[in-house]
Every structure is written in C-alpha cells, then in structure tokens.
Design an enzyme around this catalytic site. Sequence first.
Site, PDB file in Angstrom:
ATOM      1  N   ASP A  18     -36.144  28.475   9.271  1.00 39.19           N
ATOM      2  CA  ASP A  18     -35.986  26.916   9.422  1.00 39.19           C
ATOM      3  C   ASP A  18     -36.858  26.448  10.304  1.00 39.19           C
ATOM      4  OD1 ASP A  18     -34.624  24.682   9.263  1.00 39.19           O
ATOM      5  OD2 ASP A  18     -33.413  25.051  11.078  1.00 39.19           O
ATOM      6  N   LYS A  19     -36.965  25.101  10.620  1.00 33.37           N
ATOM      7  CA  LYS A  19     -37.981  24.354  11.645  1.00 33.37           C
ATOM      8  C   LYS A  19     -37.024  24.168  12.654  1.00 33.37           C
ATOM      9  CE  LYS A  19     -39.292  20.274  11.343  1.00 33.37           C
ATOM     10  NZ  LYS A  19     -38.741  19.804  12.488  1.00 33.37           N
TER      11      LYS A  19
END
Length: 1110
Positions: free
Chosen positions: A397-398
């Site tokens: 995920d970012k």
Amino acid sequence: MCVLHLMLQGFDPPHQSETRTIYVANRFPLHGHYIPTVTFSNGDVFQYTIWNFVPKNLFEQFRRIANFYFLIIFLVQLMIDTPTSPVTSGLPLFFVITVTSIKQGYEDWLRHKADNEVNGAPVYVVRSGSLVGDIVRVAKDETFPVDLVLLSSDRPDGTCHITTASLDGETNLKTHYSVAETSVCQSVSQLESLQAVVECQQPEADLYRFVGRMTVTLLGEEIVRPLGPENLLLRGARLKNTKEIFGVAVYTGMESKMALNYKCKSQKRSAVEKSMNSFLIIYLCILLFEAILSTILKYAWQSEEKWNEPFYNQKTEQERNSSPILKFISDFLAFLVLYNFIIPISLYVTVEMQKFLGSFFIGWDLDLYHEESDQKAQVNTSDLNEELGQVEYVFTDKTGTLTENEMHFRECSINGTKYREVNGKLVPEGLTDDSPDGSTPHMELLFLKAVALCHTVQISYDQPDCMVPGSDPFSHVNGFSANHMEYYASSPDEKALVEAAKRIGITFISSNGDTVEIKTFGKTEKFKLLHVLEFDPNRRRMSVILQTPSGGQIMFTKGAESAILPFATSGEMEKTRLHVDEFALKGLRTLVVACRHFSPEQYTEVDRRLNAARTALQQREEKLQEAFNFIERDLQLLGATGVEDKLQDKVQETIEALRLAGIKVWVLTGDKHETAVSVSLSCGHFHRTMNILELLQQRSDNECAEQLRRLARRIKEDHVIQHGLVVDGASLSLALREHEKLFMEVCKNCSAVLCCRMAPLQKAKVVRLIKTSPEKPITLAVGDGANDVSMIQEAHVGIGIMGKEGRQAVRNSDYAIARFKFLAKLLLVHGHFYYIRIATLVQYFFYKNVCFITPQFLYQFFCLFSQQTLYDSVYLTLYNICFTSLPILVYSLFEQLVHPHVLQSKPALYRDISRNSMLSFRTFLYWTLLGFCHAFVFFFGSYILMGEDTTLMGNGQMFGNWTFGTLVFTVMVITVTLKLALETHFWTWMNHFVTWGSIAFYFIFSLFYGGIIWPFLHTQDMYFVFVQLLSSGSAWFAIIIIIITCLFPDVIKKVFYRHLQPTNTQKSQVQLTNTHPYVNQSCPQAVCKECFWLFFCQLVEGKDYFLSIF
C-alpha cells in the site's frame, strides 16, 4: 450498546428483489415485514471457534501425510500381532497432535481477543434495539460502526466531513451531505418523529457506488429525494471536523461494504511444508516397496521345506489352517510396522517447535523495534517463518505504509524567481532573510492569495476546555482564533499550501459556501465565491471564480504542469517550467498556479455557459468539459509550488534492497493517479530514467486490449530502457476480465508496477493473479489499513504496518512491523535464516531416518525375513526423541551461514535461496542417497567385522545379535550427529553442549539401561550387552573406521565444491573469515571452514554472534 449485537432487521427479503426498503427509526407500515436475523461480525480474522476447534484442528492436522500415516500404523498395531508395541507409534503421534493443537489454538485465541476488543466498542442508538433502520449517533473522531445514510449533523447545512483512510487509503477530507428535509432534525425528539423510508440497492462491495432514494413524509405530503455515494457514510470511516451526526443504518455486519471487501481467512501453508508432503509421499513409496519385497522374499524363502517349518519353530494347528491371503496381508502389515520409522513423525513436532521458538527472535530483534511509538515486531502466526526467505513479489500500500501521511511546503517559484521559506518569510534563492526582495510585491501577493483561495480546505475550530464565563462560545464565526483552528483538506497538498500561506501572512479564515475570508498580513478581506470548477483527472486542474472586495471577477487555477502551461499566455513560462523540473528532480510534488481576470461581459458569458452545462439533462459531463475548457484559457502564469510528501525513513533504500534481492515491488493504492505516481518517483519505486507506461481510463474491452497491445509492442521495441506501468482500477477490471494473459505479459516485462484507484477486493485480485500464475511465485502483501486486509489475507505472507489507520491490518496479518523499512531485515536476514535452517532440518530428518531403518531392512536378509528387529525397542523409541533430536533443534534455531550485517549489505545473497532451491528434488535425492550409503556402511562394516570371527572378546565369548545391532546403532548415532556438526557454520556454546552432550548421553544411558536389572521390564535382552561391546578393542576400532569411512568423502566433497564451484554465500563466508580477528591466513579455517578448527575459533565468538540475532 455493543456493535456485536447489531442485527439485520426491518427490510424486505434480500433475495426477493434487487432493492431493499428500510423504514427509518423502524416505523413499519401496518402490513407484515420480513425480519431476518444476521448477526454482526468484524470479519473472519480467526480460524476456529470453541465449537469447531477439535474437529477442524484434527482435520487440518491429519491432512499432513505423516500424521495420517502414523494413525493408520497405530490402528494396525492395535489389530494384529506386530514386532513392535502400539506405544511406539501412538505415543509420538499423541504428543505431536497435542503440541500442535496447543500452539495453533493459542495463536487463534490471540486473534479472538483482538477482535472482541473491536466488537465491544460502544455505539449510541437513538431508540431501543439495534436493527437496520435504527438511527445511530456518531461523535467527532469516532468510527462509523455500520453503513449509514446521513440524516443530519450539528452543521446548519447538514453536511459532515469524514476520512476514509482505513478503507481506500486516502487521508484527505471528504464532504458528505444529508437531504434538506432531514438536515433540520438535530434533536432526538425530532428524529423520533421523523417519518421516512429509504429504498436502496442490495449490498455490494463497490465502495464508490450507492444508488437509492429517500421518501420523507411532511404534513401528509411525500417528498422523494435521490441518494448517492455522497449521502452514505461507510463503516470503518472516521468522522472529522463535525461535532456529531445522526444517520440511519442501511447495511450492517457482513453486509457492510467494508465487510464485503474482506476475504474469508484461509489456512496458509508454506512452500516448505508442501515440499515435506511431497518428500513424505516418496518415502511412503520406499516403505511400501521394502514391505512388499520383504513379504515376497519371505514366502520365496519359505518355499523350501527346511525353512518353512524348522524343527526349532514348529507351527501351531491354527497357523497351518490359516488363510494364505490373510497370512500374506498380516505379514505385509508386520513389515510395514517394522519399517515405519522411515517416515519421521518427529519431523513435524520438531518443525512446530522450531517455528514457535524461532518466531520469538523477530520480537526480540532490537533492529525491528520502533522507539518513537514503542512498538516491536509481532508474529501472529509462526507457520510461515521460512516463507519470508522465498518472497518474489511484494505488494505494498502507499498511504501510511510508504509515507507518513504528512506534507510539507518546501519551495516555490513566483514570476520566474525561486523562493524558499525561512522563519515564516519567502526568501529568494541565494539571499538571506534580511536581503532585499528582488520580486515584484504585487505578483508575490497575488500568488499567495491564489494559494490561500484556490482550494477546498475546511476549517475546524476546537473549543478550549475552559471557557471564560460570559464569553460567546461561537465567537470564532465572527472573529479569528488561530490557537484553536485546524485545516482539513480534500488533498494533502492543499492543506500544506494553505498552512504555508498562513505562516507567511496570508491566512484562510473561513468559508461558508457563499463567501471566502482571508487575512492578508492582519487585514481581513472577503471574497464572494461565484463558481468552483472541480478537479477531475482529465483536466488535472481545479479553479475558483471569485468576486474581489473591489467588485471585479478573477479566476485562480492550479494543477499539473501539463494542464496549466499550455493554456498560459503570459508570465515567466520558461523559467517556471525549468523550476518545476528542478522541484521534480528533488522528489517534490509540483503544482502550477495561474489566474485570469474577467471583464463584466466575459464573466456574464462564463456564468451563462456554466449554468447551462450544470442544468443540462443530457450529456452534462461533455457540456461541462466544454465550458471548463472555454473558461480555463488565456491564463496569466503566477508560479509553481514544491511540496514534499514525507516518506517514512529509509523507504527508498528498502525498495532498492528488495530489488537487488530479486524481489519485484508493486504499489497498490486507492489514491489518485497523480499522487501515486509522484510518491512512486520520490520513494524510488519509479526511477526518473524509467519509461512510464500508462493503462488509464479505459472504457471498453476493445479499447483496453488495443492499449495493452501497444504497450507490449513498445516494450519489445525498446530492450534497454526500464519500464514502469501505471494502471487504474477501472482499466484493471477490464484487463482482468478478458485480457488477463496479455496484461500479465506486460506486467512481467516491467521493472515496477503501480496500481491506483484500487478497491480493496481489486488489490486481492491482483495478488491472486500473480500468485496463481504458471510460475507460482511466493507473494507478500504489506499494508496498514482495513482496505489492505483482503490482499494481506490473499498473499502467501501478510505484513501489517502499525500505522495511524487502526489495527485491522495488524490483526489480520501474519506479521506486524512498525515501519516499512523493517521489511528489509525481516526478509533478507530473518527470512534467510529461517529458510536455510528449516530446509536443512527437513533434509537431515529424512537422512537420519534412512540411516536408521535401512539396516533393519538389510538385517531381514540374514534372519530369513522373520521380522526380527535389529534394535532394541527402547532404542527404536528414543532414537528420534532423545539421541538425535536436540542437535538439529538447536541448529535450526541458531544457524547462520553468514553474519546478519553481510546479508543486509549484500541483498543479492537472497537470490541464492530463492525458488525453494535448498529443497529441490536434486538436493533431496542427494541427502536420501547419502543416507542409504551411510546405512550400507554401518551394516556391512559391522557385518564384515563380525561375520567371519565372532570371538571378539578376550575371553573367547561370542557377540550375539543384540550386540551386533547395538554396534550398528552406536556407529549410526555418532555418525549422524557428526554429520550435522559438519553442516554447522555457526557454533555457540549451546551447539557444543547438545552435540557432544547427545553422544555422551547415549553412552551414559546405554550403560545404565544395560548395566542394571530393571524390575518393571518383562524381558531385558540388552542386559550387559553395551558393557560387553565397549570392552572389545576391535569394536572401538570398528566404530572409528566406520565413522571416518562415512564422513571423510563428505568433507572432501565440501572442500572441492567450495574451491571449484563456490556459491555467492560461500564467497561471502570466505571474505568474512579472512577479515575476522580470530582467523589469519595460516589458520586451517581459511582453507576449509568445515574443519574442526572452526569449533575452537567460533567457541570464543559464539556468544557475541548469538546475541546479535536478538
């Protein structure tokens, strides 16, 4: 009232129509209604319940081939007369099943405990009961317990602001709306008298889609209002900048959108365990072959009359009359039991203990401890430790995983001059704070006003705890209280820019829908907000049209460089473009700012076009785009901004280390395309020299397929440049629907892949796509929010980040760490160690059991296949439990091929163990053949010694069959223990203790066991046998010769392989050896690290190395 008790009641049967009807406050009509009973759950984060634990756990355990096999053997021993007691199989099986059940039950209990903490959160419901249709009150900073349709808030316009970071990863503020007829109901009495019905679609997983309508009855008149995603508050989102809201529950429990995006938790099994099962099948075939061959040879031998019924062993009448078929089956089963120890049941319990005890090292590792948050690494399941050393794809995920969710203004360009912020002032580049300002004050002021006015930022005024008596609690409406003001933005960039303008002196004070108020260096200015031209991904810009205090109309525009500069007609365009490129090279997120002044006639035309487009019933989106393009032109360029999206510490170094280790990194985020690409560039996921390919905004299967073909051609035409792929959620759905193979071909040829605007289930689908590809790579998913749970559960290994988005990801993960940077050591060091330890453990167990049983098989050729056992029953039971168990267990806990610092500094060493290389069929075959060779040497070496002359005692006494078996067993115990010593590279005091202690224990135990008459034993065949064996000098000579014969070729092989075909790991060992303070070039260790000089050199250093792994 607990969320746990929320039930789905008060709506039409879900499977009888495509919509459901919900009666607000459960004011049902007079006719009957359907009342289902579905309880709430926080998703299946656990595997067992108190009711299904025993049957489900037993099923899982007996799926293991060895457990099932020993259950069959145990039952056979109970039913027929066999050479060994049922206890020899039943007791180890019971021990293995019990230990494994306790371990797995404990780990699942921890998950239950964490889940109950969430399910026990209190929820305020306006009326008694907790059903769909109930009105729920949620206060500021609380999480929505169910999916709610917003009825009202404490704001006069009925709006509220929420963050959906735990759902889609976006930390920006979103505005949601209530219908006008319910927004006035701001008290419990008003809500209880509300007569309204919600009709909406049945539950679906799409977070961004909701279709419904609300019918409100006022004074006998029914008013119908449409409902969309802007009216729905999703479970898992958090209320911000709003004191409280009231909403009606429409989806609860497993029907909420967040729950529909969960995957059911499945049992994960490592590649090593799958290899173990494959090897066990091969050994089972060997066992069956030996049993069948022995049975056939027995009857072939007994075909001769003198061997069928010798004078010293006459058959009974029952034996003569028994069925030949039943006798054959009985003999076959007896041989099966005799050879059954070739299947190592103790392998499983040793593996379980190794995984359980070894998992503590992760929690004890101070390098994985985050001091700021006081969080250490967690192990939620220890079954996958070795899988950390086999990862080929990392899906991350970012937001909150790669970044800190913090933006900071760094630089800007105004009218061709670069500025930086120093002590709350904009200072031109190259000048100090006291230097004269070289830019035009008017342009600087206009730029700052554009930054302070062109946005969708919301303001929250937090009331102080102690108010002055008599003061107006709502004084902030008419005044300004900077001490209690907080900005919330639809974009983190906007918040950073507005806060920067405030520090410099242009302060955004308020926005009430019609007017926007700012303070310019202490002077208040009010602007009338005429129009907002919202941001969209096609235009990549947004604008506001304002009426200035002097009465003129002006438009401020900001957006991406490519969306602003082509429409600018004045300003320092070349200098600004150069500055934007410089900002981007520094990893800053850039925005270009411009303005346009309108004459009264121009504004009249702008207003007419916007109103016509916004009220159009047909082709509204196309007409709005035409109007925006007409308005956003002839711009005057003001400048550009550079904002740093603060990454977590050492993210770039971590991604680069993973790349060098041969691991491909994919970023999966729900964030916008521009934001995601910018972060990918700044964190090193995308390189500046990388050719970025895009698969965005595809609207049809044909369009998507054509774009994929174009991308594939571009990749083939250019073999030098590295490629990165950017794909959005909508295009991904089309690609996976019909063109999965083509999409995979493009992805595999790209060095990095970025997927943006991803729904949680889409993340899991991407992971599954790679996971199930023909190569079957090992995947790892890492995230910090509830939107990451599905991909964490889908991947072979799931890592939860202890971030700012709750603990859903941590609870559903296999491992949890505080920061992304810890992933490097978790994989490159711990993963490497766990894999080489357990791989050697598995191979060694098969090796030593082949050594153990093959002499038993060979012995049958010399005893007419009478099923006579070569070893005493006590030796049969204790061989795997006591005599050879501890050295391999300690080895599997502490072995290190190279120092941890070397593994981190040379990530490429991770490639040496990739693709399960240490458990390949070739390696398995080597260990198996080595076991057979050693077994033949054990048996025939002892036979040659005793075959011709059995009078080895000084007094002329003869050796019997038990002495022969004990000689074979003694040689075997010493040889297999020393074989493991040769495989050990990292010696600690504990290795020395269990290695030499196990051999000593065998001698001491045998002396006591055979030297004393034990009253509780029915027979004691071994009485004085071991003492008699050790009193023979020939026996001692045989033991030494046989051990050297077995191990010396292995030492020679290792020496030659190290010098002729060294692996990268072995080269690193040599480099470390040559630089070690205890070793010099004259030390034999420099020639052969397996030599016993190593024992003494590393005995000194063992303690320090031992502590280094914690």
